[in-house]
Design a protein around this motif. Sequence first.
Motif, PDB file in Angstrom:
ATOM      1  N   ASP A 109      -9.396  -1.671  -2.292  1.00  4.69           N
ATOM      2  CA  ASP A 109      -8.562  -2.018  -3.433  1.00  4.69           C
ATOM      3  C   ASP A 109      -7.822  -3.340  -3.259  1.00  4.69           C
ATOM      4  OD1 ASP A 109      -6.986  -1.207  -1.389  1.00  4.69           O
ATOM      5  OD2 ASP A 109      -6.126   0.536  -2.407  1.00  4.69           O
ATOM      6  N   TYR A 156       0.582   3.758  -3.132  1.00  3.60           N
ATOM      7  CA  TYR A 156      -0.060   5.055  -2.936  1.00  3.60           C
ATOM      8  C   TYR A 156       0.929   6.201  -2.759  1.00  3.60           C
ATOM      9  CZ  TYR A 156      -4.570   2.993  -3.308  1.00  3.60           C
ATOM     10  OH  TYR A 156      -5.658   2.360  -3.822  1.00  3.60           O
ATOM     11  N   SER A 157       2.185   5.904  -2.463  1.00  7.81           N
ATOM     12  CA  SER A 157       3.133   7.015  -2.512  1.00  7.81           C
ATOM     13  C   SER A 157       3.291   7.458  -3.970  1.00  7.81           C
ATOM     14  CB  SER A 157       4.487   6.640  -1.889  1.00  7.81           C
ATOM     15  OG  SER A 157       5.184   5.745  -2.712  1.00  7.81           O
ATOM     16  N   VAL A 191       0.900   6.943  -6.366  1.00  6.80           N
ATOM     17  CA  VAL A 191      -0.386   7.497  -6.815  1.00  6.80           C
ATOM     18  C   VAL A 191      -0.608   8.895  -6.232  1.00  6.80           C
ATOM     19  CG1 VAL A 191      -2.886   7.212  -6.675  1.00  6.80           C
ATOM     20  CG2 VAL A 191      -1.431   5.226  -7.169  1.00  6.80           C
ATOM     21  N   ASN A 192      -0.400   9.029  -4.936  1.00  6.89           N
ATOM     22  CA  ASN A 192      -0.668  10.332  -4.321  1.00  6.89           C
ATOM     23  C   ASN A 192       0.299  11.402  -4.816  1.00  6.89           C
ATOM     24  OD1 ASN A 192      -2.699   9.097  -2.951  1.00  6.89           O
ATOM     25  ND2 ASN A 192      -1.944   9.540  -0.900  1.00  6.89           N
ATOM     26  N   PHE A 240      -6.097   9.379  -5.866  1.00 10.31           N
ATOM     27  CA  PHE A 240      -5.504   9.862  -4.617  1.00 10.31           C
ATOM     28  C   PHE A 240      -6.198   9.223  -3.419  1.00 10.31           C
ATOM     29  CE2 PHE A 240      -4.906  12.844  -1.145  1.00 10.31           C
ATOM     30  CZ  PHE A 240      -3.598  13.256  -1.313  1.00 10.31           C
ATOM     31  N   ASP A 241      -5.434   8.685  -2.479  1.00  7.36           N
ATOM     32  CA  ASP A 241      -6.002   8.038  -1.301  1.00  7.36           C
ATOM     33  C   ASP A 241      -5.803   8.893  -0.064  1.00  7.36           C
ATOM     34  OD1 ASP A 241      -6.512   6.476   0.990  1.00  7.36           O
ATOM     35  OD2 ASP A 241      -6.356   4.673  -0.236  1.00  7.36           O
ATOM     36  N   ARG A 300     -10.137  -0.821   3.135  1.00  7.81           N
ATOM     37  CA  ARG A 300      -9.446  -0.863   1.843  1.00  7.81           C
ATOM     38  C   ARG A 300     -10.418  -1.338   0.791  1.00  7.81           C
ATOM     39  NH1 ARG A 300      -5.767   2.524   1.981  1.00  7.81           N
ATOM     40  NH2 ARG A 300      -5.942   2.108  -0.236  1.00  7.81           N
ATOM     41  N   LEU A 347       0.832  -1.208   0.000  1.00  9.09           N
ATOM     42  CA  LEU A 347       0.000   0.000   0.000  1.00  9.09           C
ATOM     43  C   LEU A 347       0.861   1.250   0.000  1.00  9.09           C
ATOM     44  CD1 LEU A 347      -2.747  -1.072   2.559  1.00  9.09           C
ATOM     45  CD2 LEU A 347      -3.149  -0.391   0.187  1.00  9.09           C
ATOM     46  N   ARG A 355      -5.577  10.178 -12.042  1.00  8.98           N
ATOM     47  CA  ARG A 355      -5.481   8.767 -11.694  1.00  8.98           C
ATOM     48  C   ARG A 355      -4.158   8.207 -12.206  1.00  8.98           C
ATOM     49  NH1 ARG A 355     -10.628   6.723 -10.762  1.00  8.98           N
ATOM     50  NH2 ARG A 355     -10.676   4.943 -12.139  1.00  8.98           N
ATOM     51  N   LEU A 402      -5.791   4.023 -10.213  1.00 11.99           N
ATOM     52  CA  LEU A 402      -6.101   4.369  -8.825  1.00 11.99           C
ATOM     53  C   LEU A 402      -6.053   5.874  -8.653  1.00 11.99           C
ATOM     54  CD1 LEU A 402      -3.812   1.653  -7.224  1.00 11.99           C
ATOM     55  CD2 LEU A 402      -6.314   1.616  -7.298  1.00 11.99           C
TER      56      LEU A 402
END
Lengths: 186, 603
Positions: free
Chosen positions: B544, A127-128, A130-131, A166-167, B542, A123, A141, A164
């Motif tokens: 995903d 997400y590093s 993606v964000n 931004f989370d 989550r 994760l 995205r 994906l």
Amino acid sequence: MNSRVRLTIWVVCGVLVLGFALGLAVFERRGETALSTNEMLRLYFATPDGSYLVDELRLVPAGISPKEVLELLIQGPLPGSYLVRTIPVGTRVNSVKINDTTAVVDLDKSILKVHSGGSTGELMTVYSIVNTLTSFPGIERVRILIDGENVETLAGHVDLSAPLGFDKTLLFATPDGIEDECPPLP
Amino acid sequence: MAGRCGTKLAVIFIILVLSACAEAGVSIYFDQETAPVSPVLVKGQIMIPLGPLVEYAGADLEWLNEEEVRITRGGTVIVMRVGDPSAEVNGAPVSTNVPPQEVDKQIVFPLRFLVNNLSLSLEWDSSVSALRLSGGTGKAKDSPKASIERAGNGDTGTENGEEEADSLFEDVPVIESVRLDSLDGRPLLVISSGRRVEHRETLLANPARLVIDVLGVRLGEVTDLDVDDPVVSGVRVSQFEDTVVRIVLDLSAPTGYAVKESDTGLSVHLFHQVSGVTLERLAGRATLSVLVSGSPRYEINYLQSPERLVLDVFEASLTSAPCVSEVDDPVVKAVRVSQFAPGIARIVLDLKQSVNYLPVPGVLSSGEIAVDLWENGQPGIAYAAEGENDPPLPSNVPDDIGEDGLGIEQRDGLLRGVRIVLDPGHGGVQPGAVGPAGTFEKDVNLAIASMVEEFLKVAGAEVILTRRDDRDVQLNERAAVVSRVDADLFVSIHANAFGERDAHGTETLYNPVLPENARLAAEIQQALVSELGTVNRGTKVRQDLAVLRNMHVPAVLVEVAFIDHPHEERLLRDEAFQRRAAEAIALGIAAFIGNSGSQGGIE
């Protein structure tokens, strides 16, 4: 939102804008070269326990490409930061292509061999990327490929078969609201 | 600093040196030490005796006869003869312009020629009015400080027809003074040049220093400053290049700053430093203390959901890395310290409950910002004896007893008719994470899942595993098992990893697509951390996770502990630990089913 908070927002934003206008840069980079003060980007790294992503504000040269930003991300946090890297050392980026508002990141397959695994590690890596890239103007995205191929996951957990976004849930719950309402930085 | 100059620069440089020799006297430094030599000027060339220089360079010196000397350093051999302007470098003739010769009863040699050919570097350090050699490998001999011997005869003519060099310095502003003042307790460096000048700046770490290059200026009678300041420990001034003056502020830690240009020069404003944060509890109050330099402006905000107190210190820099500290306090959960923005240091207290707070008056002058906090509604009331307000400790339940005092064996029949799919993560060519001692996650996952199966069967459940041996099963195949067997529940069992040794503990992930997933995750998570005593990383939403995708029955993914954490890897290898984890998972499932009120018929 009460007026106190609103006032705080404007004070904080005002100081921020003023700060940048004056060129008050406390940022530095490895070695002895200073960054040219052109653009502000957020690079997301992990807290040492892997619980959160925290952004590191970086001044980067104007016109930096998403691929170069990703390469900065791979280099890890600035020396002295309490944050930790999210992508294995030496990970290579084959390409980053922008398709409308989606960044298509093609990583070299070597990342599969050296990745720590674990849903937490995965994760943080995903997400590093993606964000960080979605904080780039125009990118909403991110699609991650390995050697140009679709992959189901990087390490068995996070579904990479679709782009994906931004989370927020992985962010350190600090300046909530305050940052969101800031006007865009100059 | 530039070690080598171009030819023209070298010439300008020599001219500079000449005038310096004639006017002020110049000494020579070998690195940081005064060189035991007395340079003299001959026809515009600085000449020095050979011995100390050769020793400093770590070169070999051999007199071939009374007139001829051979100097060897590395692969370079130089032969020079007294009175002969033609030297030999590695056998090739090279002109020295001014030949080695006797001056005041000692034989002197051209410095620049030797520096160039012995691979040394020479620079002019105006702060000490000296020539500084570097690049030597030998050790300079200690000797009393040598003073220049005047060259006399006014022989300061330029060479190679570069007379125009001097005009380069006409009409160049001069830095007349550099002084350190204070403004609101913050250091303020004032650089006076009598007119507006340009600059560039760089903040460097290790050691911390702010480098200001003032462009298009020459340095006047200005020397380094001895300063007594908590932020600035020294100010060094030098003519860095021909018309660039470099001012280096040595800092106690990297500190933010602002450089302002004015019609009289530059001013460098340094930020306050935030050098420490403490939280103390005394007489029913928690006191947050923030150590600051000077008297910065600050602001306190109280924010809700979740409750926290935010202290912003303006025009301030953290001197340490941002950090989070979990604290053992009845009202404060954690203290977070960060550089929120350039110039804003932010301290956040995460609170366990709402509090009252009050800045402690009058302490700012002593270099600290202090805020008292106490429980809402109880101002000034001392807290109950330590521990009474603390949340209950994880129950030290015996291994085979659940939260209701019953072991899984006593739940006979509770799970009758419930069909559960257990999914040991990874397998086959996919080892999952690998511990530092080489433990494969796939093996731990299978061991624990098999034990969960035993416990669930005791309670009457029907259990299906997505794999029973070491094989690679596709993620969609694992999920498809649920539909194929018409299962009521799906639990994927994993061990976690992050690659950083700080990560450890237990967490349970779920997709909120079904509302009851949160409760299943919470029951399993609670049972696991109570049973194992591991750090509770909580349940996490989550959407995903590939294996939980399209799952239409309650489903979670359990991360029992971190296999890349050395201690937890040992636990995960331990069969007794595996069994306790397995029973906790089974108990969590049982608690979920038991509280669903639709025993055996979850929809």
